[in-house]
Design a protein around this motif. Structure first.
Motif, mmCIF file in Angstrom:
data_model
loop_
_atom_site.group_PDB
_atom_site.id
_atom_site.type_symbol
_atom_site.label_atom_id
_atom_site.label_comp_id
_atom_site.label_asym_id
_atom_site.label_seq_id
_atom_site.Cartn_x
_atom_site.Cartn_y
_atom_site.Cartn_z
ATOM 1 N N UNK A 197 -35.660 -0.855 -27.561
ATOM 2 C CA UNK A 197 -35.216 0.113 -28.567
ATOM 3 C C UNK A 197 -36.403 0.933 -29.058
ATOM 4 N N UNK A 198 -36.152 2.197 -29.354
ATOM 5 C CA UNK A 198 -37.204 3.040 -29.912
ATOM 6 C C UNK A 198 -37.569 2.545 -31.309
ATOM 7 N N UNK A 199 -38.817 2.755 -31.704
ATOM 8 C CA UNK A 199 -39.322 2.277 -32.994
ATOM 9 C C UNK A 199 -40.600 3.029 -33.321
ATOM 10 N N UNK A 200 -41.080 2.936 -34.556
ATOM 11 C CA UNK A 200 -42.290 3.681 -34.938
ATOM 12 C C UNK A 200 -43.518 3.343 -34.104
ATOM 13 N N UNK A 201 -43.660 2.074 -33.688
ATOM 14 C CA UNK A 201 -44.853 1.681 -32.930
ATOM 15 C C UNK A 201 -44.550 1.536 -31.445
ATOM 16 N N UNK A 202 -43.696 2.418 -30.921
ATOM 17 C CA UNK A 202 -43.239 2.277 -29.534
ATOM 18 C C UNK A 202 -44.387 2.332 -28.532
ATOM 19 N N UNK A 203 -45.397 3.162 -28.792
ATOM 20 C CA UNK A 203 -46.514 3.263 -27.842
ATOM 21 C C UNK A 203 -47.275 1.946 -27.756
ATOM 22 N N UNK A 204 -47.457 1.293 -28.892
ATOM 23 C CA UNK A 204 -48.157 0.012 -28.888
ATOM 24 C C UNK A 204 -47.342 -1.052 -28.156
ATOM 25 N N UNK A 205 -46.015 -1.033 -28.356
ATOM 26 C CA UNK A 205 -45.159 -1.992 -27.653
ATOM 27 C C UNK A 205 -45.196 -1.751 -26.150
ATOM 28 N N UNK A 206 -45.122 -0.489 -25.743
ATOM 29 C CA UNK A 206 -45.189 -0.181 -24.312
ATOM 30 C C UNK A 206 -46.505 -0.652 -23.706
ATOM 31 N N UNK A 207 -47.576 -0.447 -24.452
ATOM 32 C CA UNK A 207 -48.889 -0.887 -23.965
ATOM 33 C C UNK A 207 -48.932 -2.398 -23.802
ATOM 34 N N UNK A 208 -48.338 -3.124 -24.763
ATOM 35 C CA UNK A 208 -48.331 -4.592 -24.691
ATOM 36 C C UNK A 208 -47.541 -5.071 -23.477
ATOM 37 N N UNK A 209 -46.343 -4.528 -23.270
ATOM 38 C CA UNK A 209 -45.523 -4.966 -22.138
ATOM 39 C C UNK A 209 -46.170 -4.588 -20.811
ATOM 40 N N UNK A 210 -46.844 -3.456 -20.782
ATOM 41 C CA UNK A 210 -47.570 -3.071 -19.567
ATOM 42 C C UNK A 210 -48.707 -4.036 -19.287
ATOM 43 N N UNK A 211 -49.378 -4.499 -20.339
ATOM 44 C CA UNK A 211 -50.471 -5.456 -20.158
ATOM 45 C C UNK A 211 -49.980 -6.793 -19.603
ATOM 46 N N UNK A 212 -48.705 -7.093 -19.836
ATOM 47 C CA UNK A 212 -48.122 -8.336 -19.294
ATOM 48 C C UNK A 212 -47.759 -8.203 -17.822
ATOM 49 N N UNK A 322 -48.141 -16.244 -20.333
ATOM 50 C CA UNK A 322 -48.606 -16.369 -21.710
ATOM 51 C C UNK A 322 -47.427 -16.337 -22.683
ATOM 52 N N UNK A 323 -47.626 -16.938 -23.834
ATOM 53 C CA UNK A 323 -46.584 -16.942 -24.864
ATOM 54 C C UNK A 323 -46.368 -15.534 -25.388
ATOM 55 N N UNK A 324 -45.144 -15.223 -25.837
ATOM 56 C CA UNK A 324 -44.904 -13.914 -26.459
ATOM 57 C C UNK A 324 -45.685 -13.786 -27.751
ATOM 58 N N UNK A 325 -45.784 -12.574 -28.262
ATOM 59 C CA UNK A 325 -46.453 -12.362 -29.545
ATOM 60 C C UNK A 325 -45.863 -13.330 -30.569
ATOM 61 N N UNK A 326 -46.728 -14.024 -31.309
ATOM 62 C CA UNK A 326 -46.247 -15.105 -32.163
ATOM 63 C C UNK A 326 -47.125 -15.265 -33.399
ATOM 64 N N UNK A 327 -46.586 -16.008 -34.368
ATOM 65 C CA UNK A 327 -47.341 -16.389 -35.555
ATOM 66 C C UNK A 327 -47.168 -17.873 -35.789
ATOM 67 N N UNK A 328 -48.281 -18.546 -36.001
ATOM 68 C CA UNK A 328 -48.265 -19.961 -36.344
ATOM 69 C C UNK A 328 -48.233 -20.093 -37.860
ATOM 70 N N UNK A 329 -47.254 -20.827 -38.373
ATOM 71 C CA UNK A 329 -47.123 -20.994 -39.819
ATOM 72 C C UNK A 329 -47.019 -22.479 -40.161
#
Length: 358
Positions: A197-212, A322-329
């Motif tokens: 889905x389109x979103x404000x940080x779409x370029x950053x998301x595309x870059x992340x998925x491309x890096x995978x 690698x694990x998806x983007x995550x946060x350890x809490x």
């Protein structure tokens, strides 16, 4: 007398340490409902294992959409109440009962049953309820192996005959399962077309998925306008993976190659999957569904499951999965995860993991 007193003090300290190490914390529910209302953080204690039991100290536990649905009471598999939610996690064996088999103290293990109750610091379970994992496997990666990672593996293996160079298209590509699909395609020399889905940080998301390892990342709007399949820039995909439904799924289906297969494993839009008659007749596409839990129930101790897990362990150890983007809490910050995952606007951005070491 001084020596005797020193021994007594040391003995009492050791006993205190043993007792405090068995003080237990968990997230529990007494009824199904709104996670914000029914999930309660509880303190207690746990004893030593008997017979074929083992004592596990949980290290990391996943918080998946299926867990939220379980708490809500809408997931097909429900725990006995009162109970502890959490289907996935990784823990360390601390003690084993006299009749326990397959594991020893110090081993890392993951659940081998549904409704394991992983949102608990210490667990007494039967030894058959866990699967031993390699000692050098990354904890965050292996924590999610039974759901999202295995789902991606099985969908790529079981529904279409794919060879190196073939293409796979998927929506919800930034989901945990979607990111595993991208990496497995890369490891197996398959091309992946990934829709988000389109979103404000779409370029950053595309870059992340491309890096995978993604070959193409498109928004839903860009997919509707693309001509890359017609002009030969990208081979038509033999397999489509759908976790969204609605118009998005129909658009993905439209780009399938003749005799292609679309597998639906989720419905985030809560809209039905619509199938144009022309695609069934003139392209002879096939529509399938997949639920990882059912597959695991039917293949729990099979050689195919053991082979799958071993291959995934090795890919994780080699750094290819690698694990998806995550946060350890920490456990007591669980409300932060619940708030994010139940946000109707979506775009959570990260997967939340309970880290019992924090």
């Amino acid at each position: 007398m001084k020596r005797l007193l020193a021994r007594l003090v040391a003995s009492n300290l050791n006993a205190a340490r043993t007792y405090s190490s068995r003080a237990n914390r968990k997230l529990a529910i007494a009824e199904f409902g709104d996670p914000k209302a029914v999930l309660k953080l509880q303190n207690g204690s746990v004893g030593s294992p008997k017979e074929d039991e083992i004592l596990i100290q949980m290290l990391i536990a996943s918080i998946n959409p299926a867990d939220i649905n379980t708490v809500q009471g809408t997931y097909p598999i429900k725990p006995t109440l009162p109970g502890v939610p959490g289907h996935e996690g990784v823990g360390e064996v601390l003690e084993v009962g006299p009749n326990a088999s397959g594991v020893k103290p110090g081993d890392l293990v993951i659940p081998n049953i549904e409704n394991f109750g992983s949102w608990e610091q210490f667990k007494l379970v039967k030894s058959e309820a866990v699967t031993k994992v390699p000692p050098n496997v990354p904890l965050v990666e292996v924590c999610g192996i039974s759901s999202n990672t295995s789902t991606a593996y099985r969908m790529l293996r079981d529904f279409a005959s794919l060879a190196p160079g073939d293409a796979v298209i998927q929506n919800g590509a930034n989901s945990a399962a979607g990111q595993n699909v991208i990496q497995l395609c890369k490891a197996w020399n398959l091309k992946s077309i990934n829709i988000v889905r389109n979103r404000p940080d779409i370029d950053r998301l595309k870059e992340h998925l491309t890096s995978l390892g993604s070959d193409v990342v498109l928004t839903e709007e860009e997919l509707r306008a693309t001509k890359m399949f017609k002009n030969g820039e990208m081979v038509a995909p033999k397999l489509a993976l759908n976790c969204v439904g609605g118009k998005n799924a129909m658009e993905v289906l439209r780009h399938l190659a003749p005799k292609g297969v679309m597998v639906t494993y989720g419905g985030m839009s809560r809209e039905p999957v619509m199938i144009p008659t022309s695609l069934l007749i003139f392209k002879d596409v096939a529509i399938r569904g997949f639920w990882m839990t059912r597959w695991t129930r039917e293949n729990r101790d099979s050689e195919s499951r053991k082979s799958m897990l071993n291959e995934l362990f090795n890919l994780m150890i080699d750094g290819k999965l690698k694990a998806p983007a995550h946060r350890l809490i920490p456990l007591d910050s669980f409300t932060e995860a619940i708030d994010s995952m139940t946000n109707v606007k979506g775009f959570a951005g990260v997967k939340f993991l309970i880290d019992f070491r924090l």
